[in-house]
Design a protein around this motif. Structure first.
Motif, mmCIF file in Angstrom:
data_model
loop_
_atom_site.group_PDB
_atom_site.id
_atom_site.type_symbol
_atom_site.label_atom_id
_atom_site.label_comp_id
_atom_site.label_asym_id
_atom_site.label_seq_id
_atom_site.Cartn_x
_atom_site.Cartn_y
_atom_site.Cartn_z
ATOM 1 N N GLY A 100 0.781 -1.221 0.000
ATOM 2 C CA GLY A 100 0.000 0.000 0.000
ATOM 3 C C GLY A 100 0.813 1.272 0.000
ATOM 4 N N PHE A 101 1.845 1.333 0.814
ATOM 5 C CA PHE A 101 2.653 2.560 0.869
ATOM 6 C C PHE A 101 3.375 2.799 -0.454
ATOM 7 C CE2 PHE A 101 6.483 5.005 1.854
ATOM 8 C CZ PHE A 101 5.916 6.117 2.465
ATOM 9 N N TYR A 102 3.852 1.733 -1.077
ATOM 10 C CA TYR A 102 4.525 1.837 -2.379
ATOM 11 C C TYR A 102 3.538 2.326 -3.441
ATOM 12 C CZ TYR A 102 7.960 0.270 -5.943
ATOM 13 O OH TYR A 102 8.884 0.189 -6.957
ATOM 14 N N ASP A 103 2.298 1.835 -3.389
ATOM 15 C CA ASP A 103 1.269 2.340 -4.299
ATOM 16 C C ASP A 103 1.147 3.849 -4.164
ATOM 17 O OD1 ASP A 103 0.775 -0.319 -4.887
ATOM 18 O OD2 ASP A 103 -1.221 -0.368 -4.002
ATOM 19 N N HIS A 104 1.132 4.316 -2.938
ATOM 20 C CA HIS A 104 1.010 5.751 -2.651
ATOM 21 C C HIS A 104 2.187 6.519 -3.253
ATOM 22 C CE1 HIS A 104 0.127 9.444 -0.623
ATOM 23 N NE2 HIS A 104 0.954 9.272 0.397
ATOM 24 N N MET A 105 3.395 5.980 -3.152
ATOM 25 C CA MET A 105 4.576 6.651 -3.684
ATOM 26 C C MET A 105 4.566 6.668 -5.211
ATOM 27 S SD MET A 105 6.134 7.725 -1.029
ATOM 28 C CE MET A 105 4.467 7.896 -0.378
ATOM 29 N N LEU A 106 4.188 5.551 -5.833
ATOM 30 C CA LEU A 106 4.150 5.505 -7.293
ATOM 31 C C LEU A 106 3.036 6.384 -7.842
ATOM 32 C CD1 LEU A 106 4.861 1.721 -7.936
ATOM 33 C CD2 LEU A 106 6.458 3.645 -8.115
ATOM 34 N N ASP A 107 1.942 6.486 -7.111
ATOM 35 C CA ASP A 107 0.865 7.398 -7.488
ATOM 36 C C ASP A 107 1.378 8.839 -7.472
ATOM 37 O OD1 ASP A 107 -1.964 8.051 -8.036
ATOM 38 O OD2 ASP A 107 -1.916 8.888 -6.016
ATOM 39 N N ALA A 108 2.129 9.188 -6.424
ATOM 40 C CA ALA A 108 2.712 10.530 -6.333
ATOM 41 C C ALA A 108 3.698 10.771 -7.467
ATOM 42 C CB ALA A 108 3.395 10.726 -4.984
ATOM 43 N N PHE A 109 4.494 9.765 -7.808
ATOM 44 C CA PHE A 109 5.453 9.910 -8.898
ATOM 45 C C PHE A 109 4.744 10.203 -10.213
ATOM 46 C CE2 PHE A 109 7.744 7.742 -12.422
ATOM 47 C CZ PHE A 109 8.758 8.671 -12.561
ATOM 48 N N GLY A 110 3.739 9.391 -10.550
ATOM 49 C CA GLY A 110 3.018 9.597 -11.792
ATOM 50 C C GLY A 110 2.324 10.943 -11.838
ATOM 51 N N ARG A 111 1.676 11.303 -10.727
ATOM 52 C CA ARG A 111 0.918 12.556 -10.696
ATOM 53 C C ARG A 111 1.823 13.771 -10.880
ATOM 54 N NH1 ARG A 111 -0.981 16.332 -11.722
ATOM 55 N NH2 ARG A 111 -2.725 17.524 -10.858
ATOM 56 N N HIS A 112 2.960 13.789 -10.187
ATOM 57 C CA HIS A 112 3.811 14.967 -10.222
ATOM 58 C C HIS A 112 4.774 14.988 -11.408
ATOM 59 C CE1 HIS A 112 2.265 16.704 -6.553
ATOM 60 N NE2 HIS A 112 2.249 15.493 -6.047
ATOM 61 N N ALA A 113 5.003 13.827 -12.020
ATOM 62 C CA ALA A 113 5.770 13.798 -13.276
ATOM 63 C C ALA A 113 4.866 14.019 -14.479
ATOM 64 C CB ALA A 113 6.499 12.468 -13.419
ATOM 65 N N LEU A 114 3.559 14.081 -14.258
ATOM 66 C CA LEU A 114 2.549 14.187 -15.321
ATOM 67 C C LEU A 114 2.668 13.042 -16.316
ATOM 68 C CD1 LEU A 114 2.118 17.999 -16.118
ATOM 69 C CD2 LEU A 114 0.638 16.476 -14.777
ATOM 70 N N LEU A 115 2.907 11.843 -15.778
ATOM 71 C CA LEU A 115 2.883 10.628 -16.584
ATOM 72 C C LEU A 115 1.517 9.978 -16.438
ATOM 73 C CD1 LEU A 115 6.129 8.895 -15.239
ATOM 74 C CD2 LEU A 115 5.969 10.458 -17.180
ATOM 75 N N ASP A 116 1.028 9.341 -17.492
ATOM 76 C CA ASP A 116 -0.040 8.371 -17.319
ATOM 77 C C ASP A 116 0.655 7.049 -17.007
ATOM 78 O OD1 ASP A 116 -1.922 10.268 -17.821
ATOM 79 O OD2 ASP A 116 -2.356 9.623 -19.866
ATOM 80 N N LEU A 117 0.334 6.489 -15.857
ATOM 81 C CA LEU A 117 1.096 5.347 -15.359
ATOM 82 C C LEU A 117 0.168 4.269 -14.830
ATOM 83 C CD1 LEU A 117 3.867 4.112 -14.570
ATOM 84 C CD2 LEU A 117 3.678 5.370 -12.402
ATOM 85 N N THR A 118 0.309 3.078 -15.390
ATOM 86 C CA THR A 118 -0.389 1.899 -14.888
ATOM 87 C C THR A 118 0.650 0.919 -14.367
ATOM 88 O OG1 THR A 118 -2.230 2.132 -16.435
ATOM 89 C CG2 THR A 118 -1.880 -0.052 -15.487
ATOM 90 N N VAL A 119 0.456 0.461 -13.148
ATOM 91 C CA VAL A 119 1.336 -0.549 -12.551
ATOM 92 C C VAL A 119 0.457 -1.612 -11.913
ATOM 93 C CG1 VAL A 119 3.124 -1.042 -10.853
ATOM 94 C CG2 VAL A 119 3.156 1.138 -12.080
ATOM 95 N N GLN A 120 0.597 -2.854 -12.373
ATOM 96 C CA GLN A 120 -0.135 -3.981 -11.798
ATOM 97 C C GLN A 120 0.884 -5.059 -11.438
ATOM 98 O OE1 GLN A 120 -3.446 -3.836 -11.243
ATOM 99 N NE2 GLN A 120 -3.543 -1.803 -12.190
ATOM 100 N N THR A 121 1.056 -5.286 -10.150
ATOM 101 C CA THR A 121 2.041 -6.259 -9.674
ATOM 102 C C THR A 121 1.390 -7.268 -8.752
ATOM 103 O OG1 THR A 121 3.810 -4.594 -9.778
ATOM 104 C CG2 THR A 121 4.240 -6.570 -8.466
ATOM 105 N N GLU A 122 1.720 -8.535 -8.966
ATOM 106 C CA GLU A 122 1.388 -9.602 -8.035
ATOM 107 C C GLU A 122 2.705 -10.211 -7.578
ATOM 108 O OE1 GLU A 122 -1.140 -12.409 -9.997
ATOM 109 O OE2 GLU A 122 -2.504 -10.865 -10.738
#
Length: 199
Positions: free
Chosen positions: A35-57
């Motif tokens: 969960g915390f990593y999701d939060h960090m990657l969400d912040a990265f995509g949002r502030h880099a203005l990337l459209d970013l999809t990450v799906q990991t199992e």
């Protein structure tokens, strides 16, 4: 010119899918099981203005390490592929970002030469557990892994900070803003910004 990439990677430890559009609007769809990593990657995509999809199992029943590392590998590979030959990019990006008491500087060069310098975290930050399964030492490992696989020179300096969550989040936001500047198209640059002619 489309600056997009889609990369999938599967091992016995994880299954990762990353899709990225460097010229997006900051739309993200992140699910890693950490969960915390999701939060960090969400912040990265949002502030880099990337459209970013990450799906990991991943094998989070062991711990978060494999999932976090493998996601960073694929993210780095996707960023590198999406950048293509880097024609017209600014190349360098520098951002200093605050979050309350925390302050971080990140500097990016899309040089084609992998290198990461990560300094300044307060003593003990590497042992803090955030969100129940994200160990503080993973932050440096994520930046090293992304830099290696995206072929970036990346410097991250924590200049101030007390709250562990803020210290990590500010690093991801600073990296995002520096990366955003580095990959931006410079209307004055008609080729690849290098005296060698390639990056």
């Amino acid at each position: 010119m489309s600056r997009t990439a889609r990369i999938e990677r599967q091992t016995k430890e994880s299954k990762v899918l990353v899709e990225v559009d460097l010229d997006g609007s900051g739309r993200t769809d992140i699910s890693t099981g950490v969960g915390f990593y999701d939060h960090m990657l969400d912040a990265f995509g949002r502030h880099a203005l990337l459209d970013l999809t990450v799906q990991t199992e991943g094998d989070t029943h062991i711990d978060a390490h494999h999932t976090v590392e493998d996601t960073a590998i694929v993210l780095g590979q996707a960023l590198r592929e999406a950048l293509g030959d880097k024609t017209g990019v600014r190349r360098f990006g520098d951002a200093t970002v605050p979050l309350d008491e925390a302050l971080v500087q990140a500097v990016v060069d899309v040089s084609g030469r992998p290198y990461c310098v990560h300094t300044g975290e307060p003593e003990g930050q590497q042992y803090v557990v955030l969100g129940g399964d994200y160990l503080g030492s993973l932050t440096q490992h994520v930046f090293e892994t992304i830099a290696f696989h995206a072929h970036l020179a990346l410097h991250v300096r924590v200049l101030a900070g007390r709250e562990p969550h803020h210290i990590v989040e500010t690093q991801f936001k600073a990296f995002a803003r520096a990366f955003r500047d580095a990959i931006a198209i410079d209307p004055r640059e008609t080729g690849v910004p290098s005296t060698k002619g390639s990056l």
